[in-house]
Design a protein around this motif. Structure first.
Motif, PDB file in Angstrom:
ATOM      1  N   GLU A  42      17.909  20.623  48.818  1.00 27.41           N
ATOM      2  CA  GLU A  42      17.863  19.181  48.537  1.00 27.41           C
ATOM      3  C   GLU A  42      18.842  18.774  47.441  1.00 27.41           C
ATOM      4  O   GLU A  42      18.715  17.710  46.850  1.00 27.41           O
ATOM      5  CB  GLU A  42      16.430  18.762  48.193  1.00 27.41           C
ATOM      6  N   LEU A  43      19.828  19.593  47.193  1.00 30.23           N
ATOM      7  CA  LEU A  43      20.864  19.310  46.214  1.00 30.23           C
ATOM      8  C   LEU A  43      21.742  18.165  46.719  1.00 30.23           C
ATOM      9  O   LEU A  43      22.234  18.203  47.838  1.00 30.23           O
ATOM     10  CB  LEU A  43      21.703  20.572  46.019  1.00 30.23           C
ATOM     11  N   LEU A  44      21.923  17.130  45.903  1.00 35.77           N
ATOM     12  CA  LEU A  44      22.717  15.966  46.315  1.00 35.77           C
ATOM     13  C   LEU A  44      24.201  16.154  46.041  1.00 35.77           C
ATOM     14  O   LEU A  44      25.045  15.607  46.755  1.00 35.77           O
ATOM     15  CB  LEU A  44      22.213  14.711  45.605  1.00 35.77           C
ATOM     16  N   GLY A  45      24.523  16.890  44.987  1.00 37.69           N
ATOM     17  CA  GLY A  45      25.907  17.128  44.628  1.00 37.69           C
ATOM     18  C   GLY A  45      26.016  18.389  43.804  1.00 37.69           C
ATOM     19  O   GLY A  45      25.025  18.884  43.276  1.00 37.69           O
ATOM     20  N   LEU A  46      27.250  18.896  43.708  1.00 38.31           N
ATOM     21  CA  LEU A  46      27.452  20.131  42.967  1.00 38.31           C
ATOM     22  C   LEU A  46      28.863  20.146  42.374  1.00 38.31           C
ATOM     23  O   LEU A  46      29.839  19.856  43.075  1.00 38.31           O
ATOM     24  CB  LEU A  46      27.288  21.331  43.894  1.00 38.31           C
ATOM     25  N   TYR A  47      28.948  20.472  41.097  1.00 34.71           N
ATOM     26  CA  TYR A  47      30.237  20.697  40.433  1.00 34.71           C
ATOM     27  C   TYR A  47      30.399  22.189  40.264  1.00 34.71           C
ATOM     28  O   TYR A  47      29.517  22.860  39.719  1.00 34.71           O
ATOM     29  CB  TYR A  47      30.278  20.008  39.062  1.00 34.71           C
ATOM     30  N   GLN A  48      31.520  22.719  40.728  1.00 38.23           N
ATOM     31  CA  GLN A  48      31.820  24.134  40.557  1.00 38.23           C
ATOM     32  C   GLN A  48      33.200  24.246  39.920  1.00 38.23           C
ATOM     33  O   GLN A  48      34.178  23.726  40.473  1.00 38.23           O
ATOM     34  CB  GLN A  48      31.816  24.865  41.902  1.00 38.23           C
ATOM     35  N   GLY A  49      33.250  24.896  38.784  1.00 40.17           N
ATOM     36  CA  GLY A  49      34.530  25.064  38.117  1.00 40.17           C
ATOM     37  C   GLY A  49      34.349  25.264  36.631  1.00 40.17           C
ATOM     38  O   GLY A  49      33.271  25.613  36.159  1.00 40.17           O
ATOM     39  N   THR A  51      35.672  22.079  42.224  1.00 40.82           N
ATOM     40  CA  THR A  51      35.215  21.252  43.337  1.00 40.82           C
ATOM     41  C   THR A  51      33.996  20.442  42.941  1.00 40.82           C
ATOM     42  O   THR A  51      33.122  20.918  42.221  1.00 40.82           O
ATOM     43  CB  THR A  51      34.866  22.089  44.588  1.00 40.82           C
ATOM     44  N   ILE A  52      33.991  19.218  43.403  1.00 39.71           N
ATOM     45  CA  ILE A  52      32.810  18.367  43.353  1.00 39.71           C
ATOM     46  C   ILE A  52      32.440  18.134  44.811  1.00 39.71           C
ATOM     47  O   ILE A  52      33.248  17.622  45.593  1.00 39.71           O
ATOM     48  CB  ILE A  52      33.092  17.034  42.647  1.00 39.71           C
ATOM     49  N   THR A  53      31.241  18.547  45.178  1.00 39.77           N
ATOM     50  CA  THR A  53      30.787  18.397  46.552  1.00 39.77           C
ATOM     51  C   THR A  53      29.610  17.440  46.574  1.00 39.77           C
ATOM     52  O   THR A  53      28.661  17.589  45.803  1.00 39.77           O
ATOM     53  CB  THR A  53      30.371  19.747  47.156  1.00 39.77           C
ATOM     54  N   ILE A  54      29.680  16.462  47.460  1.00 46.56           N
ATOM     55  CA  ILE A  54      28.589  15.515  47.676  1.00 46.56           C
ATOM     56  C   ILE A  54      27.972  15.852  49.032  1.00 46.56           C
ATOM     57  O   ILE A  54      28.689  15.955  50.029  1.00 46.56           O
ATOM     58  CB  ILE A  54      29.104  14.050  47.659  1.00 46.56           C
ATOM     59  N   TYR A  55      26.653  16.033  49.049  1.00 46.74           N
ATOM     60  CA  TYR A  55      25.963  16.483  50.259  1.00 46.74           C
ATOM     61  C   TYR A  55      25.289  15.320  50.985  1.00 46.74           C
ATOM     62  O   TYR A  55      24.441  14.617  50.420  1.00 46.74           O
ATOM     63  CB  TYR A  55      24.940  17.561  49.918  1.00 46.74           C
ATOM     64  N   ARG A  56      25.674  15.159  52.231  1.00 46.75           N
ATOM     65  CA  ARG A  56      25.196  14.049  53.058  1.00 46.75           C
ATOM     66  C   ARG A  56      23.725  14.209  53.466  1.00 46.75           C
ATOM     67  O   ARG A  56      22.931  13.290  53.310  1.00 46.75           O
ATOM     68  CB  ARG A  56      26.096  13.943  54.295  1.00 46.75           C
ATOM     69  N   GLY A  57      23.355  15.360  53.998  1.00 48.63           N
ATOM     70  CA  GLY A  57      22.007  15.566  54.528  1.00 48.63           C
ATOM     71  C   GLY A  57      20.903  15.291  53.520  1.00 48.63           C
ATOM     72  O   GLY A  57      20.006  14.477  53.779  1.00 48.63           O
ATOM     73  N   PRO A  58      20.925  15.946  52.365  1.00 50.72           N
ATOM     74  CA  PRO A  58      19.873  15.710  51.384  1.00 50.72           C
ATOM     75  C   PRO A  58      19.830  14.256  50.900  1.00 50.72           C
ATOM     76  O   PRO A  58      18.754  13.710  50.670  1.00 50.72           O
ATOM     77  CB  PRO A  58      20.229  16.651  50.232  1.00 50.72           C
ATOM     78  N   THR A  59      20.997  13.640  50.773  1.00 47.25           N
ATOM     79  CA  THR A  59      21.039  12.244  50.326  1.00 47.25           C
ATOM     80  C   THR A  59      20.382  11.339  51.361  1.00 47.25           C
ATOM     81  O   THR A  59      19.570  10.474  51.010  1.00 47.25           O
ATOM     82  CB  THR A  59      22.494  11.798  50.060  1.00 47.25           C
ATOM     83  N   PRO A 104      23.998  21.716  51.587  1.00 47.78           N
ATOM     84  CA  PRO A 104      24.329  22.755  50.606  1.00 47.78           C
ATOM     85  C   PRO A 104      23.983  24.141  51.156  1.00 47.78           C
ATOM     86  O   PRO A 104      23.078  24.277  51.983  1.00 47.78           O
ATOM     87  CB  PRO A 104      23.446  22.410  49.403  1.00 47.78           C
ATOM     88  N   GLU A 105      24.726  25.125  50.710  1.00 46.69           N
ATOM     89  CA  GLU A 105      24.408  26.505  51.056  1.00 46.69           C
ATOM     90  C   GLU A 105      23.458  27.051  50.000  1.00 46.69           C
ATOM     91  O   GLU A 105      23.441  26.578  48.875  1.00 46.69           O
ATOM     92  CB  GLU A 105      25.674  27.349  51.096  1.00 46.69           C
ATOM     93  N   GLY A 106      22.680  28.030  50.371  1.00 47.02           N
ATOM     94  CA  GLY A 106      21.783  28.652  49.403  1.00 47.02           C
ATOM     95  C   GLY A 106      20.406  28.020  49.391  1.00 47.02           C
ATOM     96  O   GLY A 106      20.060  27.203  50.239  1.00 47.02           O
ATOM     97  N   PRO A 107      19.620  28.376  48.382  1.00 39.60           N
ATOM     98  CA  PRO A 107      18.206  27.989  48.355  1.00 39.60           C
ATOM     99  C   PRO A 107      17.939  26.524  47.999  1.00 39.60           C
ATOM    100  O   PRO A 107      16.872  26.004  48.302  1.00 39.60           O
ATOM    101  CB  PRO A 107      17.604  28.917  47.303  1.00 39.60           C
TER     102      PRO A 107
END
Length: 113
Positions: free
Chosen positions: A42-49, A66-74, A36-39
Motif C-alpha cells: 500500500e505504499l503510495l510513493g518511494l524515494y530511492q537514492g 528515483t521517485i516512484t509514484i504508485y498508481r494501484g495503492p493510490t 510497489p514491489e516487496g511487502p
C-alpha cells in the motif's frame, strides 16, 4: 482512473511544485508504476537514492535517484478522482522532500505525511 489520467495527475502535481525547488532537484528521475514491489503493497510513493544533505565530495558517477509514484495503492485508497489528484500532489511533495533530506517524522509534523 486510467493510466493516462493518473500520469497527468502526477505531471500536474510536478507542475505545481515551485520552479525554484524543481531546479534544485539533482540527478533524479520520476516514475509512475502500477504497484510497489516487496511487502509494502500500500505504499503510495518511494524515494530511492542519496538525499542532497547526504551527498559529499565523493558523490558522482552514480545512477539517478528515483521517485516512484504508485498508481494501484493510490487508487485503492481514494474514493474519487478529486481525492486521487489531491493524494498524488501530497505524495509528490512528500517524495521530493526526501530528496532534500527531510525525514518521515518531520513530513508528518508538517502535514505532508
Amino acid at each position: 482512473m486510467g493510466e493516462a489520467e493518473f500520469e497527468a495527475a502526477v505531471s500536474d502535481a510536478l507542475d505545481a511544485v515551485p520552479q525554484e525547488l524543481m531546479a534544485m532537484l539533482d540527478n533524479v528521475v520520476i516514475l509512475v508504476e502500477d504497484e510497489p514491489e516487496g511487502p509494502e503493497k500500500e505504499l503510495l510513493g518511494l524515494y530511492q537514492g542519496t538525499a542532497l544533505t547526504d551527498r559529499g565530495w565523493e558523490y558522482g558517477g552514480v545512477l539517478p535517484d528515483t521517485i516512484t509514484i504508485y498508481r494501484g495503492p493510490t487508487l485503492r485508497m481514494c474514493s474519487s478522482p478529486e481525492e486521487v489528484v489531491d493524494e498524488v500532489a501530497v505524495t509528490v511533495v512528500h517524495e521530493i522532500a526526501h530528496h532534500f533530506g527531510i525525514e518521515e517524522s518531520r513530513l508528518h509534523e508538517l502535514g505532508w505525511g
